[in-house]
Motif scaffolding. Structure first.
Motif, PDB file in Angstrom:
ATOM      1  N   GLY A   1      -1.801   7.822  -2.552  1.00  0.00           N
ATOM      2  CA  GLY A   1      -1.986   6.945  -1.408  1.00  0.00           C
ATOM      3  C   GLY A   1      -3.114   7.429  -0.515  1.00  0.00           C
ATOM      4  O   GLY A   1      -3.104   7.202   0.691  1.00  0.00           O
ATOM      5  N   THR A   2      -4.094   8.088  -1.102  1.00  0.00           N
ATOM      6  CA  THR A   2      -5.196   8.628  -0.323  1.00  0.00           C
ATOM      7  C   THR A   2      -6.514   8.036  -0.812  1.00  0.00           C
ATOM      8  O   THR A   2      -6.546   7.258  -1.769  1.00  0.00           O
ATOM      9  CB  THR A   2      -5.231  10.166  -0.423  1.00  0.00           C
ATOM     10  OG1 THR A   2      -6.179  10.683   0.508  1.00  0.00           O
ATOM     11  CG2 THR A   2      -5.598  10.624  -1.825  1.00  0.00           C
ATOM     12  N   THR A   3      -7.606   8.384  -0.155  1.00  0.00           N
ATOM     13  CA  THR A   3      -8.920   7.899  -0.535  1.00  0.00           C
ATOM     14  C   THR A   3      -9.764   9.064  -1.040  1.00  0.00           C
ATOM     15  O   THR A   3      -9.430  10.232  -0.824  1.00  0.00           O
ATOM     16  CB  THR A   3      -9.626   7.229   0.655  1.00  0.00           C
ATOM     17  OG1 THR A   3      -9.675   8.149   1.752  1.00  0.00           O
ATOM     18  CG2 THR A   3      -8.872   5.973   1.088  1.00  0.00           C
TER      19      THR A   3
ATOM     20  N   ALA B   1      -5.098   6.938  -5.793  1.00  0.00           N
ATOM     21  CA  ALA B   1      -4.063   5.989  -5.379  1.00  0.00           C
ATOM     22  C   ALA B   1      -2.664   6.513  -5.643  1.00  0.00           C
ATOM     23  O   ALA B   1      -1.705   6.099  -4.968  1.00  0.00           O
ATOM     24  CB  ALA B   1      -4.266   4.653  -6.100  1.00  0.00           C
TER      25      ALA B   1
ATOM     26  N   GLU C   1      -2.757   6.757 -13.869  1.00  0.00           N
ATOM     27  CA  GLU C   1      -1.452   7.188 -13.360  1.00  0.00           C
ATOM     28  C   GLU C   1      -1.035   8.517 -13.978  1.00  0.00           C
ATOM     29  O   GLU C   1      -0.502   9.399 -13.295  1.00  0.00           O
ATOM     30  CB  GLU C   1      -0.394   6.119 -13.644  1.00  0.00           C
ATOM     31  CG  GLU C   1       0.949   6.413 -12.997  1.00  0.00           C
ATOM     32  CD  GLU C   1       1.946   5.290 -13.184  1.00  0.00           C
ATOM     33  OE1 GLU C   1       3.164   5.550 -13.054  1.00  0.00           O
ATOM     34  OE2 GLU C   1       1.521   4.144 -13.452  1.00  0.00           O
TER      35      GLU C   1
ATOM     36  N   MET D   1       0.848  -1.204   0.000  1.00  0.00           N
ATOM     37  CA  MET D   1       0.000   0.000   0.000  1.00  0.00           C
ATOM     38  C   MET D   1       0.877   1.246   0.000  1.00  0.00           C
ATOM     39  O   MET D   1       1.887   1.309   0.693  1.00  0.00           O
ATOM     40  CB  MET D   1      -0.912  -0.008   1.230  1.00  0.00           C
ATOM     41  CG  MET D   1      -1.911   1.143   1.269  1.00  0.00           C
ATOM     42  SD  MET D   1      -3.082   0.951   2.633  1.00  0.00           S
ATOM     43  CE  MET D   1      -4.031   2.441   2.396  1.00  0.00           C
ATOM     44  N   GLU D   2       0.487   2.253  -0.789  1.00  0.00           N
ATOM     45  CA  GLU D   2       1.300   3.453  -0.893  1.00  0.00           C
ATOM     46  C   GLU D   2       1.196   4.273   0.385  1.00  0.00           C
ATOM     47  O   GLU D   2       0.209   4.247   1.106  1.00  0.00           O
ATOM     48  CB  GLU D   2       0.834   4.288  -2.091  1.00  0.00           C
ATOM     49  CG  GLU D   2       1.072   3.577  -3.413  1.00  0.00           C
ATOM     50  CD  GLU D   2       1.075   4.567  -4.556  1.00  0.00           C
ATOM     51  OE1 GLU D   2       1.455   5.729  -4.329  1.00  0.00           O
ATOM     52  OE2 GLU D   2       0.715   4.171  -5.665  1.00  0.00           O
ATOM     53  N   GLU D   3       2.265   5.011   0.659  1.00  0.00           N
ATOM     54  CA  GLU D   3       2.291   5.866   1.844  1.00  0.00           C
ATOM     55  C   GLU D   3       1.255   6.973   1.729  1.00  0.00           C
ATOM     56  O   GLU D   3       1.016   7.531   0.663  1.00  0.00           O
ATOM     57  CB  GLU D   3       3.689   6.475   1.975  1.00  0.00           C
ATOM     58  CG  GLU D   3       3.857   7.290   3.238  1.00  0.00           C
ATOM     59  CD  GLU D   3       5.244   7.889   3.331  1.00  0.00           C
ATOM     60  OE1 GLU D   3       5.459   8.772   4.177  1.00  0.00           O
ATOM     61  OE2 GLU D   3       6.111   7.455   2.546  1.00  0.00           O
ATOM     62  N   GLN D   4       0.589   7.265   2.840  1.00  0.00           N
ATOM     63  CA  GLN D   4      -0.446   8.296   2.857  1.00  0.00           C
ATOM     64  C   GLN D   4       0.145   9.651   2.491  1.00  0.00           C
ATOM     65  O   GLN D   4       1.198  10.037   2.995  1.00  0.00           O
ATOM     66  CB  GLN D   4      -1.083   8.367   4.258  1.00  0.00           C
ATOM     67  CG  GLN D   4      -2.225   9.360   4.383  1.00  0.00           C
ATOM     68  CD  GLN D   4      -3.498   8.865   3.738  1.00  0.00           C
ATOM     69  OE1 GLN D   4      -3.657   7.680   3.523  1.00  0.00           O
ATOM     70  NE2 GLN D   4      -4.393   9.775   3.411  1.00  0.00           N
ATOM     71  N   TYR D   5      -0.527  10.348   1.585  1.00  0.00           N
ATOM     72  CA  TYR D   5      -0.081  11.685   1.190  1.00  0.00           C
ATOM     73  C   TYR D   5      -0.290  12.639   2.353  1.00  0.00           C
ATOM     74  O   TYR D   5      -1.361  12.671   2.971  1.00  0.00           O
ATOM     75  CB  TYR D   5      -0.887  12.147  -0.034  1.00  0.00           C
ATOM     76  CG  TYR D   5      -0.310  13.363  -0.715  1.00  0.00           C
ATOM     77  CD1 TYR D   5       0.904  13.295  -1.378  1.00  0.00           C
ATOM     78  CD2 TYR D   5      -0.990  14.575  -0.704  1.00  0.00           C
ATOM     79  CE1 TYR D   5       1.431  14.403  -2.031  1.00  0.00           C
ATOM     80  CE2 TYR D   5      -0.476  15.689  -1.354  1.00  0.00           C
ATOM     81  CZ  TYR D   5       0.734  15.591  -2.014  1.00  0.00           C
ATOM     82  OH  TYR D   5       1.252  16.701  -2.647  1.00  0.00           O
TER      83      TYR D   5
END
Length: 323
Positions: A30-32, A27, A296, A1-5
């Motif tokens: 790394g956020t929702t 994504a 992307e 999972m990507e690091e949270q922005y």
């Protein structure tokens, strides 16, 4: 999972046009997606409520305006107004597909210019910036008095075909109609091929001819909007009659309006590559369709806009990018 922005001033919201693409864009950070509720009253009126604070935030609203285009534009306009009244600092509209862009001039007397009308409505509602993908004509940017970033899909298709080893002298990139030569030339440069043009009249499926040498070569047709598929179907027939060995096709926006499925499955086309800029029901997908994502690319563009870094690296790929 990507690091949270970490920058909490950025908020990304999706409307109903293309939520799967919106999730891919989010994504990248790394956020929702932000929380909102969209519903329709029994008479068709649209109601929207934002379910979190956006005060002082830089918000990005993601909405593809494919079918039903009018409902999706109305959703977007209402959401922009809601964000403005909720004190968002900037309201950035992300349009993977800009509906009504084909009507960008008066070809005959008394016709509207709906691409300009849409631009006026978005600005009047309160949009502060537009990010879009492969406008039907780049001149549509001039209809806005706010910043507009128009990304291109040709680098995405170039990467797809280069990975399949489809480049060089045995291939030719083809414009299936005489109005799409610039797009065709761009892909031909990436693939180191010659180019050809199919001159066909929309009103005459049996007419038309090929300009350029396609004898014994594999053709890759290029268009921006894949609607009913008839243009590709007729062009593929003309290319085969001119001696083409095999025919492929790609298009930026897959609207796939009926009878696209029947047209494309009956056409002599090996593979049709499209982006996920438009969300359509799988029942409308022909079996020779391949999707690649623009998520992307658009996510990176959102990131560069938000961080005030140059957008220019996104507009063209270098040779190293194909390694």
């Amino acid at each position: 999972m990507e690091e949270q922005y970490q920058d909490q001033s950025l908020k990304i919201f999706s409307l109903n046009g293309n939520e799967p693409l919106a999730e891919k864009i989010a994504a990248v950070f790394g956020t929702t997606l932000g929380q909102c509720a969209i519903k329709q009253f029994s008479d068709g009126e649209i109601s929207i409520s934002i379910e979190e604070s956006v005060r002082g935030a830089h918000v990005y609203l993601i909405q593809a305006t494919n079918q039903p285009v009018n409902d999706y534009y109305m959703e977007l306009l209402i959401m922009i107004d809601a964000m403005k009244r909720a004190s968002a600092k900037t309201i950035n509209v992300v349009l993977p597909y800009y509906g009504y862009a084909r009507q960008d001039r008066t070809a005959r007397p008394h016709e509207p210019i709906t691409a300009k009308l849409v631009a006026n409505m978005l600005q009047e509602a309160g949009a502060t910036r537009i990010l879009t993908l492969d406008l039907h004509t780049v001149q549509v940017q001039g209809f806005f008095d706010i910043p507009v970033d128009n990304l291109f899909t040709m680098p995405l298709f170039a990467k797809y075909y280069r990975e399949k080893k489809m480049f060089g002298d045995d291939f030719v990139v083809v414009s299936p109609k005489n109005s799409g030569v610039n797009r065709t030339r761009s892909l031909a440069e990436y693939l180191n091929t010659t180019l050809a043009i199919v001159d066909q009249e929309e009103s005459d499926e049996n007419g038309g001819y090929v300009i350029g040498d396609v004898q014994g070569k594999t053709c890759i047709m290029v268009d921006d909007i894949l609607n009913t598929g008839n243009t590709f179907k007729v062009a593929a027939r003309l290319l085969k009659e001119a001696g083409a060995k095999e025919v492929y096709a790609c298009a930026s926006h897959a609207l796939l309006s009926p009878p696209a499925k029947e047209n494309l499955e009956s056409a002599d086309i090996t593979d049709i590559c499209v982006t996920d800029s438009c969300l359509t029901d799988e029942s409308r997908h022909p079996n020779n369709l391949t999707y690649i994502t623009c998520g992307e690319l658009m996510g990176e563009a959102v990131k560069r806009i938000h961080e005030n870094t140059p957008m220019s690296p996104l507009f063209r790929l270098e040779e190293k990018d194909f390694a």
